[in-house]
Enzyme design. Sequence first.
Site, PDB file in Angstrom:
ATOM      1  N   LYS A   1       0.788  -1.160   0.129  1.00 51.13           N
ATOM      2  CA  LYS A   1      -0.030   0.079   0.019  1.00 51.13           C
ATOM      3  C   LYS A   1       0.883   1.243   0.002  1.00 51.13           C
ATOM      4  O   LYS A   1       1.945   1.491   0.634  1.00 51.13           O
ATOM      5  CB  LYS A   1      -0.964  -0.006   1.218  1.00 51.13           C
ATOM      6  CG  LYS A   1      -2.152  -1.141   1.373  1.00 51.13           C
ATOM      7  CD  LYS A   1      -2.544  -0.648   2.813  1.00 51.13           C
ATOM      8  CE  LYS A   1      -3.995  -1.911   2.581  1.00 51.13           C
ATOM      9  NZ  LYS A   1      -4.742  -1.569   3.688  1.00 51.13           N
TER      10      LYS A   1
ATOM     11  N   GLY B   1      -8.883   5.495  -0.822  1.00 50.48           N
ATOM     12  CA  GLY B   1     -10.002   5.462  -1.977  1.00 50.48           C
ATOM     13  C   GLY B   1      -9.722   4.243  -2.799  1.00 50.48           C
ATOM     14  O   GLY B   1     -10.124   4.266  -4.024  1.00 50.48           O
TER      15      GLY B   1
ATOM     16  N   GLU C   1       1.053  -4.981   4.588  1.00 52.52           N
ATOM     17  CA  GLU C   1       0.007  -5.463   5.730  1.00 52.52           C
ATOM     18  C   GLU C   1      -0.410  -6.874   5.407  1.00 52.52           C
ATOM     19  O   GLU C   1      -0.390  -7.091   4.006  1.00 52.52           O
ATOM     20  CB  GLU C   1      -1.109  -4.569   5.647  1.00 52.52           C
ATOM     21  CG  GLU C   1      -1.176  -3.345   6.406  1.00 52.52           C
ATOM     22  CD  GLU C   1      -2.570  -2.532   6.675  1.00 52.52           C
ATOM     23  OE1 GLU C   1      -2.427  -1.625   7.419  1.00 52.52           O
ATOM     24  OE2 GLU C   1      -3.484  -2.905   5.969  1.00 52.52           O
TER      25      GLU C   1
ATOM     26  N   ILE D   1      -5.744  -9.956   4.429  1.00 52.90           N
ATOM     27  CA  ILE D   1      -6.862 -10.814   5.308  1.00 52.90           C
ATOM     28  C   ILE D   1      -7.958 -11.369   4.478  1.00 52.90           C
ATOM     29  O   ILE D   1      -9.016 -10.478   3.934  1.00 52.90           O
ATOM     30  CB  ILE D   1      -7.598 -10.281   6.443  1.00 52.90           C
ATOM     31  CG1 ILE D   1      -6.258  -9.894   7.599  1.00 52.90           C
ATOM     32  CG2 ILE D   1      -8.539 -11.078   7.158  1.00 52.90           C
ATOM     33  CD1 ILE D   1      -6.550  -9.005   8.691  1.00 52.90           C
TER      34      ILE D   1
ATOM     35  N   HIS E   1     -11.820  -2.119  -4.349  1.00 53.89           N
ATOM     36  CA  HIS E   1     -11.727  -1.441  -3.088  1.00 53.89           C
ATOM     37  C   HIS E   1     -12.608  -0.304  -3.034  1.00 53.89           C
ATOM     38  O   HIS E   1     -12.192   0.391  -2.166  1.00 53.89           O
ATOM     39  CB  HIS E   1     -10.234  -1.250  -2.693  1.00 53.89           C
ATOM     40  CG  HIS E   1      -9.461  -2.617  -3.183  1.00 53.89           C
ATOM     41  ND1 HIS E   1      -9.212  -3.588  -2.438  1.00 53.89           N
ATOM     42  CD2 HIS E   1      -8.411  -2.852  -3.990  1.00 53.89           C
ATOM     43  CE1 HIS E   1      -8.409  -4.471  -2.655  1.00 53.89           C
ATOM     44  NE2 HIS E   1      -7.950  -3.997  -3.694  1.00 53.89           N
TER      45      HIS E   1
ATOM     46  N   GLU F   1     -12.146   2.933  10.246  1.00 52.16           N
ATOM     47  CA  GLU F   1     -12.698   1.683   9.259  1.00 52.16           C
ATOM     48  C   GLU F   1     -11.844   0.606  10.050  1.00 52.16           C
ATOM     49  O   GLU F   1     -10.394   0.736  10.205  1.00 52.16           O
ATOM     50  CB  GLU F   1     -11.981   2.110   7.941  1.00 52.16           C
ATOM     51  CG  GLU F   1     -12.850   2.954   7.103  1.00 52.16           C
ATOM     52  CD  GLU F   1     -12.263   3.284   5.539  1.00 52.16           C
ATOM     53  OE1 GLU F   1     -13.280   3.852   4.924  1.00 52.16           O
ATOM     54  OE2 GLU F   1     -11.613   2.441   5.263  1.00 52.16           O
TER      55      GLU F   1
ATOM     56  N   GLU G   1      -7.885   2.498   8.823  1.00 51.84           N
ATOM     57  CA  GLU G   1      -7.633   3.680   8.499  1.00 51.84           C
ATOM     58  C   GLU G   1      -8.840   4.653   9.166  1.00 51.84           C
ATOM     59  O   GLU G   1      -9.686   4.019   9.288  1.00 51.84           O
ATOM     60  CB  GLU G   1      -7.518   4.212   7.161  1.00 51.84           C
ATOM     61  CG  GLU G   1      -8.729   3.980   6.167  1.00 51.84           C
ATOM     62  CD  GLU G   1      -8.295   4.501   4.661  1.00 51.84           C
ATOM     63  OE1 GLU G   1      -7.350   4.040   3.964  1.00 51.84           O
ATOM     64  OE2 GLU G   1      -9.233   4.958   4.199  1.00 51.84           O
TER      65      GLU G   1
ATOM     66  N   ARG H   1     -13.396  12.987   8.007  1.00 54.92           N
ATOM     67  CA  ARG H   1     -14.254  13.926   6.945  1.00 54.92           C
ATOM     68  C   ARG H   1     -15.703  13.316   7.000  1.00 54.92           C
ATOM     69  O   ARG H   1     -15.644  12.089   7.703  1.00 54.92           O
ATOM     70  CB  ARG H   1     -13.860  14.094   5.598  1.00 54.92           C
ATOM     71  CG  ARG H   1     -13.596  12.549   5.262  1.00 54.92           C
ATOM     72  CD  ARG H   1     -13.266  12.660   3.598  1.00 54.92           C
ATOM     73  NE  ARG H   1     -12.843  11.137   2.942  1.00 54.92           N
ATOM     74  CZ  ARG H   1     -13.528  10.354   2.915  1.00 54.92           C
ATOM     75  NH1 ARG H   1     -14.772  10.225   3.031  1.00 54.92           N
ATOM     76  NH2 ARG H   1     -12.939   9.230   2.602  1.00 54.92           N
TER      77      ARG H   1
END
Lengths: 70, 445
Positions: free
Chosen positions: B157, B163, B199, B202, B234, B274, B287, B291
């Site tokens: 990542k 997004g 990461e 999963i 995603h 999240e 994350e 907003r």
Amino acid sequence: MKEITASMAGTVLNVFVSAGDQVNAGQEVLMLESMKMEIPIESESAGTIQELKVNIGDFVNEGDVLIVLE
Amino acid sequence: MRKILIANRGEIALRIIKTCHEMGIETIAIYSDADKEMPFVKAATKAVYVGEPPVNKSYLQADKILEIAKSEKVDAIHPGYGFLSENAKFAEQAIKEGIIFIGPKSKTIELMGDKIVSRKTMEKAGVPVVPGSSLGLKTVEEACKLADEIGYPIMLKASGGGGGIGMVMCENEQALIRSYDSTKSRAMAYFGSEDVFIEKYIAESRHVEIQVFGDQTGNIVHLFERDCSIQRRHQKVVEESPSPFLSDEVRNKMFETAVKAARAVDYVNAGTIEFIVDEKENFYFLEMNTRLQVEHPVTEMITGLDLVKWQILVARGETLPLMQNEINSSGNAIEFRLYAEDPVRFLPSPGKITTLNWNQTESVRIDSGYEEGGTVTPFYDPMIAKCIFHGETRHAALASAENFFKNLQIEGIKTNAPLFLNILANKDFQNGSYTTAFLTKKLVK
């Protein structure tokens, strides 16, 4: 002479080939960005790149010629 | 607060304008050449031209937007979602000009925008994070070594990402080596930072997020969860609350953890934590979005609250209108994001909407950015509208949705409405047994 055209309106995000390069059918030659999405453009047939008609950052409409193949 | 500039477009600009006007606040909309005829431009008290259609010449022009804000003498800027909403510099500049930024403090935005730093902050606060790197990766060798320790598959990542852009799943070392450089350069191009991290991937996971809200006096509450596991690339397509999968025990633990996470960064205004949840209901911090979320109406439907109103109240220094024990969740709500895109290949479909007939027979909330005769241009996100259904039970909400999408008439562009009918007809979806792999594995063959 064959042409590779834009499958949809968008901005040229990246060009993966240069003039003189050999490409195969199905090879990704350019990346468009449309509506926050990356749209890969493939060459429909094998050939040699004769001319790049667009630069990174250009806005293109559907059907515009992006690349000319020999 | 008498006047607010909305630094956004489409449905969310319209949504914010509505609440402002209900509160007696004037609104300034900004618009690009491509958006001149859009409903949000007409709905605002006043609309000011911002620039040419591409986002970097219009809605991302921070300096120009601040100029407009100053010359229009606005009291505050609402950034909506996307665009400048998570741009710490923009928030800071606004404050320097004496304009309230409706959102968290700029240093919170900065902290949470860096995925590596935010992982570390959460770990320190005792919030579980997905096993992975705690520092940015320097070399591909380092990435391979760490991936070996964690075990494949892994997600590579971009630290500045979000997004759904700038992340790639790697099944093995060859894939990691192949993706490493391109992910780095993509991270640089999109987010201005080439930091990447890995990461553990999963499998069979769910994406569940908790809405939180904080005020300037240190009160922090949660507003329940939203299950956003129905995704493509995603990116979320359907969101609902309550999650049909979580046990009450884990749900409550997630609420507590989310509040703890928000407290760790002295969070102010609306935010979303999240989490990724595995088969056994273990959950990990993914994350924090600093907003208003696209899917905030789901929370509004189950709580009966207006989150934009809360944002404005908190931004002008008031305490939260309700404390935790006064906030209740009732029934089930589900949101469908209607996109101008091919429902099978998920490719965008810009064009003129020649027919738009909602044929509303069901009780539905429609947050639409467009009207009939409007044009969906290739410059922005393909979302046309959000359709949100509420029912006493999940079954009732799904039945309303199905009736609605059967009667919906849209012509001129392709939309993903047929996909919604497929989702709604699927037994696993009806039973609430779905994961983030649902759309790619179950429905697209």
